[in-house]
Design an enzyme around this catalytic site. Structure first.
Site, PDB file in Angstrom:
ATOM      1  N   LYS A 181       4.392  -4.564  18.526  1.00  0.00           N
ATOM      2  CA  LYS A 181       3.854  -4.242  19.855  1.00  0.00           C
ATOM      3  C   LYS A 181       4.405  -2.889  20.307  1.00  0.00           C
ATOM      4  O   LYS A 181       3.667  -1.920  20.407  1.00  0.00           O
ATOM      5  CB  LYS A 181       4.179  -5.339  20.844  1.00  0.00           C
ATOM      6  CG  LYS A 181       3.540  -6.680  20.399  1.00  0.00           C
ATOM      7  CD  LYS A 181       4.169  -7.842  21.074  1.00  0.00           C
ATOM      8  CE  LYS A 181       3.952  -9.150  20.358  1.00  0.00           C
ATOM      9  NZ  LYS A 181       2.587  -9.539  20.116  1.00  0.00           N
ATOM     10  N   ASP A 207      13.922 -13.259  23.612  1.00  0.00           N
ATOM     11  CA  ASP A 207      12.795 -12.810  22.799  1.00  0.00           C
ATOM     12  C   ASP A 207      12.134 -11.673  23.580  1.00  0.00           C
ATOM     13  O   ASP A 207      11.493 -11.911  24.597  1.00  0.00           O
ATOM     14  CB  ASP A 207      11.828 -13.991  22.595  1.00  0.00           C
ATOM     15  CG  ASP A 207      10.563 -13.590  21.843  1.00  0.00           C
ATOM     16  OD1 ASP A 207      10.394 -12.393  21.530  1.00  0.00           O
ATOM     17  OD2 ASP A 207       9.731 -14.487  21.584  1.00  0.00           O
ATOM     18  N   TRP A 246       5.272 -18.965  23.700  1.00  0.00           N
ATOM     19  CA  TRP A 246       6.278 -18.504  22.733  1.00  0.00           C
ATOM     20  C   TRP A 246       7.620 -19.164  22.992  1.00  0.00           C
ATOM     21  O   TRP A 246       8.359 -19.467  22.051  1.00  0.00           O
ATOM     22  CB  TRP A 246       6.364 -16.982  22.727  1.00  0.00           C
ATOM     23  CG  TRP A 246       5.089 -16.371  22.227  1.00  0.00           C
ATOM     24  CD1 TRP A 246       4.195 -15.628  22.945  1.00  0.00           C
ATOM     25  CD2 TRP A 246       4.527 -16.504  20.909  1.00  0.00           C
ATOM     26  NE1 TRP A 246       3.126 -15.280  22.158  1.00  0.00           N
ATOM     27  CE2 TRP A 246       3.298 -15.810  20.909  1.00  0.00           C
ATOM     28  CE3 TRP A 246       4.933 -17.147  19.741  1.00  0.00           C
ATOM     29  CZ2 TRP A 246       2.470 -15.726  19.786  1.00  0.00           C
ATOM     30  CZ3 TRP A 246       4.118 -17.076  18.608  1.00  0.00           C
ATOM     31  CH2 TRP A 246       2.905 -16.374  18.645  1.00  0.00           C
TER      32      TRP A 246
HETATM   33  C1  LIG Z   1       6.774 -13.017  22.975  1.00  0.00           C
HETATM   34  C2  LIG Z   1       6.438 -13.286  21.548  1.00  0.00           C
HETATM   35  N1  LIG Z   1       7.316 -13.949  20.781  1.00  0.00           N
HETATM   36  C3  LIG Z   1       7.065 -14.225  19.499  1.00  0.00           C
HETATM   37  C4  LIG Z   1       5.874 -13.849  18.914  1.00  0.00           C
HETATM   38  C5  LIG Z   1       5.630 -14.189  17.479  1.00  0.00           C
HETATM   39  O1  LIG Z   1       5.861 -13.054  16.724  1.00  0.00           O
HETATM   40  P1  LIG Z   1       5.602 -12.955  15.176  1.00  0.00           P
HETATM   41  O2  LIG Z   1       4.136 -13.037  14.968  1.00  0.00           O
HETATM   42  O3  LIG Z   1       6.201 -11.618  14.834  1.00  0.00           O
HETATM   43  O4  LIG Z   1       6.335 -14.070  14.515  1.00  0.00           O
HETATM   44  C6  LIG Z   1       4.927 -13.150  19.647  1.00  0.00           C
HETATM   45  C7  LIG Z   1       3.659 -12.727  19.037  1.00  0.00           C
HETATM   46  O5  LIG Z   1       2.768 -12.214  19.652  1.00  0.00           O
HETATM   47  C8  LIG Z   1       5.214 -12.873  21.006  1.00  0.00           C
HETATM   48  O6  LIG Z   1       4.336 -12.218  21.774  1.00  0.00           O
END
Ligand SMILES: Cc1ncc(COP(=O)(O)O)c(C=O)c1O
Length: 367
Positions: free
Chosen positions: A196, A172, A102
């Site tokens: 989550k 994040d 991520w």
């Molecule tokens: C730490 C983290 N950041 C970003 C995301 C991406 O999120 P989204 O699907 O809401 O764009 C996720 C998805 O699991 C994640 O675990």
């Protein structure tokens, strides 16, 4: 109906009490004679729900007055672009710490907007740890420093955060927001997809220090923090149902005793599974180094591919959902967000012990 023992990584388990309350209010919200989905987003009834969600988050996270909470769409992934578009100014550089897929994705989007640098990374060690804060090559002139507080795929989590002085720390927190106490004043921006720890998918929470919200007509309206801020996140039609469920999850978190209490339970939950891994004589092997272990996503492997396949088959048959590791790295993963009860974690730990015994006995017999 028996509730699934849900270890999904997101969308993930929601508190049963939240689902029951939503069910009770499904046909008639706030005595309106309508479901929440039928309310106008400009109505007094919806505005109350919307503002309640924002206020409750401010209260339980103790968000200082010089921060704003925005409720946006596009997932955490859209924040990967919105952050640099809004706060990476010309002539400045944005710094990223790479701790998993991520953060790589966040960096990839920032590169499209301006100058970036990787100031620490555990990529060469397959993201088994969080770099020490003292190993970050801090740049005092950076536009911001970006981190991923919990790495959902690799199962690592920051235990202490870097002191960044006047450089805004951007985090994040998609997979660990509200799971432990955080000093919000240390951050410039905290963002998280809701699916989550906060509710269903479709809504993203952005907690942003007010001085980072500046007018800039060049940024498209829907990607512009200033526009969203001026309209209390009601610039366009928001996902009203998701915001309503977010407000119920936040009420639930408060009723549980807030983040401190949730953190205490989360620690117990994680310990049950990590202890099982540590006491298995190497049968289960954790991916993360112990000082970087996540309390939200426990990642582990088994001694052989065949054992892992058998484990995933039997654990599913036993009624545990979502134990497969992320498709990019395989292995096993138990996501144990706030709404996953301690009892489910203890049951999983007991299943893991039992599986190890029976699998090892079969192996011995076959010799
Ligand atoms: C730490 C983290 N950041 C970003 C995301 C991406 O999120 P989204 O699907 O809401 O764009 C996720 C998805 O699991 C994640 O675990």
């Amino acid at each position: 109906m028996k509730r699934a023992r849900n270890f999904n990584a997101g969308p993930a388990a929601l508190p049963l009490e939240v689902l029951q309350r939503a069910q009770n209010e499904w046909l008639n919200i706030e005595d309106s004679g309508m479901s929440v989905m039928e309310l106008s987003h400009r109505s007094a009834e919806f505005e109350k729900i919307h503002n309640h969600a924002i206020q409750t988050l401010k209260e339980i996270m103790e968000i200082p007055d010089n921060y704003e909470v925005l409720l946006l769409q596009g997932g955490a992934s859209l924040q990967f672009s919105m952050i640099p578009m809004n706060i990476l100014k010309d002539g400045k550089r944005a710094d990223y710490v790479l701790t998993g897929s991520w953060s790589e994705k966040a960096l990839k989007e920032a590169k499209k907007v301006g100058e970036t640098a990787v100031v620490a990374s555990s990529k060469d060690d397959t993201y088994t740890f969080i770099p020490k804060v003292t190993d970050i090559e801090m740049n005092e002139d950076a536009a911001y420093l970006h981190i991923t507080s919990n790495n959902t795929i690799y199962g690592t989590q920051w235990k202490e955060f870097p002191e960044t002085g006047s450089v805004p720390l951007v985090a994040d927190m998609s997979s660990d927001i509200l799971s432990r106490k955080i000093d919000v004043s240390k951050f410039g921006i905290i963002y998280a997809g809701a699916q989550k720890n906060l509710g269903p998918s479709g809504i993203t929470v952005v907690i942003i220090r007010k001085d980072l919200i500046t007018d800039n007509d060049k940024i498209p309206s829907m990607l512009n923090y200033s526009i969203h801020s001026k309209s209390n996140s009601l610039y366009n039609t928001p996902p009203t149902l998701a915001i309503y469920l977010l407000s119920l999850v936040l009420d639930w978190a408060k009723e549980q005793g807030g983040v401190e209490k949730l953190a205490q339970i989360n620690e117990e939950k994680a310990k049950a599974i990590y202890d099982t891994i540590d006491n298995s004589n190497g049968f289960y092997k954790g991916h993360a180094l112990s000082d970087s272990r996540s309390h939200m996503n426990v990642t582990f492997t088994l001694p052989t591919e065949e054992a892992e396949k058998q484990f995933l088959k039997e654990v599913k048959e036993a009624g545990f959902v979502g134990l497969n590791g992320h498709r990019s790295i395989g292995g096993c993963r138990a996501s144990i967000y706030n709404a996953v009860p301690l009892s489910h974690c203890l049951e999983l730990a007991a299943f893991m012990k039992k599986f190890q015994e029976s699998y090892s006995a079969k192996e011995t017999q076959a010799l």
